[in-house]
Scaffold this active site. Structure first.
Site, PDB file in Angstrom:
ATOM      1  N   GLY A  36     -11.994 -13.037  -2.515  1.00 25.11           N
ATOM      2  CA  GLY A  36     -12.409 -11.975  -3.446  1.00 25.11           C
ATOM      3  C   GLY A  36     -11.182 -11.292  -4.033  1.00 25.11           C
ATOM      4  N   HIS A  37     -10.250 -10.911  -3.161  1.00 21.81           N
ATOM      5  CA  HIS A  37      -9.014 -10.293  -3.634  1.00 21.81           C
ATOM      6  C   HIS A  37      -8.239 -11.265  -4.535  1.00 21.81           C
ATOM      7  CE1 HIS A  37      -9.542  -8.146   0.376  1.00 21.81           C
ATOM      8  NE2 HIS A  37      -9.472  -7.131  -0.461  1.00 21.81           N
ATOM      9  N   VAL A 176     -17.328 -12.198  -5.115  1.00 21.08           N
ATOM     10  CA  VAL A 176     -17.058 -13.547  -4.618  1.00 21.08           C
ATOM     11  C   VAL A 176     -17.747 -13.691  -3.259  1.00 21.08           C
ATOM     12  CG1 VAL A 176     -15.262 -15.188  -3.940  1.00 21.08           C
ATOM     13  CG2 VAL A 176     -14.870 -13.631  -5.861  1.00 21.08           C
ATOM     14  N   SER A 185     -15.647 -10.060   2.638  1.00 19.35           N
ATOM     15  CA  SER A 185     -15.208  -8.713   2.984  1.00 19.35           C
ATOM     16  C   SER A 185     -14.207  -8.834   4.123  1.00 19.35           C
ATOM     17  CB  SER A 185     -16.409  -7.870   3.452  1.00 19.35           C
ATOM     18  OG  SER A 185     -15.952  -6.730   4.161  1.00 19.35           O
ATOM     19  N   SER A 186     -13.209  -7.953   4.112  1.00 19.89           N
ATOM     20  CA  SER A 186     -12.223  -7.986   5.195  1.00 19.89           C
ATOM     21  C   SER A 186     -12.897  -7.738   6.541  1.00 19.89           C
ATOM     22  CB  SER A 186     -11.157  -6.922   4.948  1.00 19.89           C
ATOM     23  OG  SER A 186     -10.561  -7.136   3.686  1.00 19.89           O
TER      24      SER A 186
HETATM   25  P1  AMP Z   1     -10.558  -3.641  -0.287  1.00 18.44           P
HETATM   26  O1  AMP Z   1      -9.328  -4.355   0.176  1.00 18.44           O
HETATM   27  O2  AMP Z   1     -11.771  -3.957   0.521  1.00 18.44           O
HETATM   28  O3  AMP Z   1     -10.334  -2.176  -0.510  1.00 18.44           O
HETATM   29  O4  AMP Z   1     -10.890  -4.248  -1.718  1.00 18.44           O
HETATM   30  C1  AMP Z   1      -9.935  -4.251  -2.752  1.00 18.44           C
HETATM   31  C2  AMP Z   1     -10.598  -4.673  -4.036  1.00 18.44           C
HETATM   32  O5  AMP Z   1     -11.150  -5.970  -3.881  1.00 18.44           O
HETATM   33  C3  AMP Z   1     -11.754  -3.743  -4.436  1.00 18.44           C
HETATM   34  O6  AMP Z   1     -11.750  -3.540  -5.835  1.00 18.44           O
HETATM   35  C4  AMP Z   1     -12.956  -4.514  -3.994  1.00 18.44           C
HETATM   36  O7  AMP Z   1     -14.129  -4.212  -4.726  1.00 18.44           O
HETATM   37  C5  AMP Z   1     -12.507  -5.947  -4.267  1.00 18.44           C
HETATM   38  N1  AMP Z   1     -13.294  -6.878  -3.465  1.00 18.44           N
HETATM   39  C6  AMP Z   1     -13.532  -6.812  -2.131  1.00 18.44           C
HETATM   40  N2  AMP Z   1     -14.363  -7.819  -1.754  1.00 18.44           N
HETATM   41  C7  AMP Z   1     -14.646  -8.523  -2.879  1.00 18.44           C
HETATM   42  C8  AMP Z   1     -15.456  -9.667  -3.139  1.00 18.44           C
HETATM   43  N3  AMP Z   1     -16.129 -10.299  -2.187  1.00 18.44           N
HETATM   44  N4  AMP Z   1     -15.526 -10.098  -4.423  1.00 18.44           N
HETATM   45  C9  AMP Z   1     -14.842  -9.462  -5.416  1.00 18.44           C
HETATM   46  N5  AMP Z   1     -14.070  -8.382  -5.220  1.00 18.44           N
HETATM   47  C10 AMP Z   1     -13.965  -7.926  -3.973  1.00 18.44           C
END
Ligand code: AMP
Length: 272
Positions: A36-37, A176, A185-186
């Site tokens: 996703g990232h 994603v 998701s992390s």
């Molecule tokens: P985080 O590291 O969880 O704070 O996420 C950083 C960025 O990645 C944020 O804009 C999230 O919305 C995006 N993000 C996290 N998971 C996904 C995913 N599965 N698909 C697309 N973007 C994601």
């Protein structure tokens, strides 16, 4: 790729790479990077001249201290992932640099921060808004890349950008998903095989909601029925910029998961 920890260091690294007229794309993250990232990094790489990413597990946005301590951290692996995705500058600040002693200003966000995540995670969006405003002031991007996965967060960050006249474009990248449909998701690494299996009720519920909406039925009822057996915090319709959005927060094996689908644009949630 430059990896920098300090605010002055990241400003210097950016000004070395940025020439007048360049479009700077920024991808803020909390690390433990997944596809996703990577999709955000690649999209920024395609659309911008300079790409900056940040990895910062922002203590201010965690309302649950156990969630903060157990949040996955993999800095070396993450640095390799960002370099391979074409990121130019990776900013990995320490918490005491972002939040030095003596800081006296806080933010409180209303409007889109109320309800859903805002109601279930008190203070969460205030912390998100504060760190984003700080990161935006440090990086000075033209465009910020955000994931549809955190739809309410997109609304909040867009409101901060507008309220503070930051003039930053917001690009939202579709969610994603893993092959089994679970949104990446992390936090997924904390799911046991059994919890992960049960969590698949979430993408099933999103699909059921889209189908019900298309057929003129109640999407919330359809989602709830599909979530049977999962401990849900909320299943509801949010009125976001992309129109009515079915939002879900649920727990599987103690791991809190969120997901959503804009009912008129299911492809933005990675659902057909
Ligand atoms: P985080 O590291 O969880 O704070 O996420 C950083 C960025 O990645 C944020 O804009 C999230 O919305 C995006 N993000 C996290 N998971 C996904 C995913 N599965 N698909 C697309 N973007 C994601």
């Amino acid at each position: 790729m430059n990896i920098v920890g300090g605010i002055e260091g990241v400003r210097a690294a950016i000004s070395r790479r940025r020439t007048p007229g360049d479009r700077l794309g920024f991808v803020p993250t909390m690390g433990a990077l997944h596809e996703g990232h990577v999709t955000l990094f690649r999209t920024a790489r395609e659309e911008c001249d300079v790409v900056v990413a940040s990895i910062f597990v922002n203590p201010r946005q965690f309302n649950d201290p156990r969630d903060l301590t157990s949040y996955p951290r993999r800095p070396a692996q993450d640095a390799a992932v960002t370099a391979a995705a074409g990121v130019d500058v990776l900013f990995m600040p320490r918490a005491d640099e972002i939040y030095p002693d003596g800081r006296v200003t806080d933010l409180h966000v209303g409007g889109p921060a109320l309800g859903f995540e805002g109601a279930h995670r008190p203070g969460h969006f205030d912390g998100v808004a504060l760190v984003c405003l700080k990161l935006f002031n440090i990086v000075r991007p033209d465009v910020v890349y955000l994931g549809q996965k955190d739809a309410q967060q997109v609304e909040v960050i867009a409101a901060v950008i507008s309220d503070f006249d930051l003039g930053i474009d917001v690009r939202v990248v579709p969610t994603v998903r893993d092959e089994d449909g679970l949104a990446m998701s992390s936090r997924n690494v904390r799911l046991s095989p059994d919890a992960r299996h049960r969590a698949l009720a979430i993408p099933r519920a999103l699909r059921a909601a889209v189908g019900a909406h298309r057929d003129g039925q109640d999407p919330v009822a359809a989602a709830r029925a599909a979530l049977d057996g999962l401990e849900t915090e909320y299943v509801d319709i949010a009125r976001f910029r992309t129109g009515p959005t079915l939002v879900i927060a649920a727990r599987a094996g103690g791991v809190r998961l969120i997901d959503n689908v804009p009912l008129d644009y299911p492809e933005r949630a990675g659902l057909s």
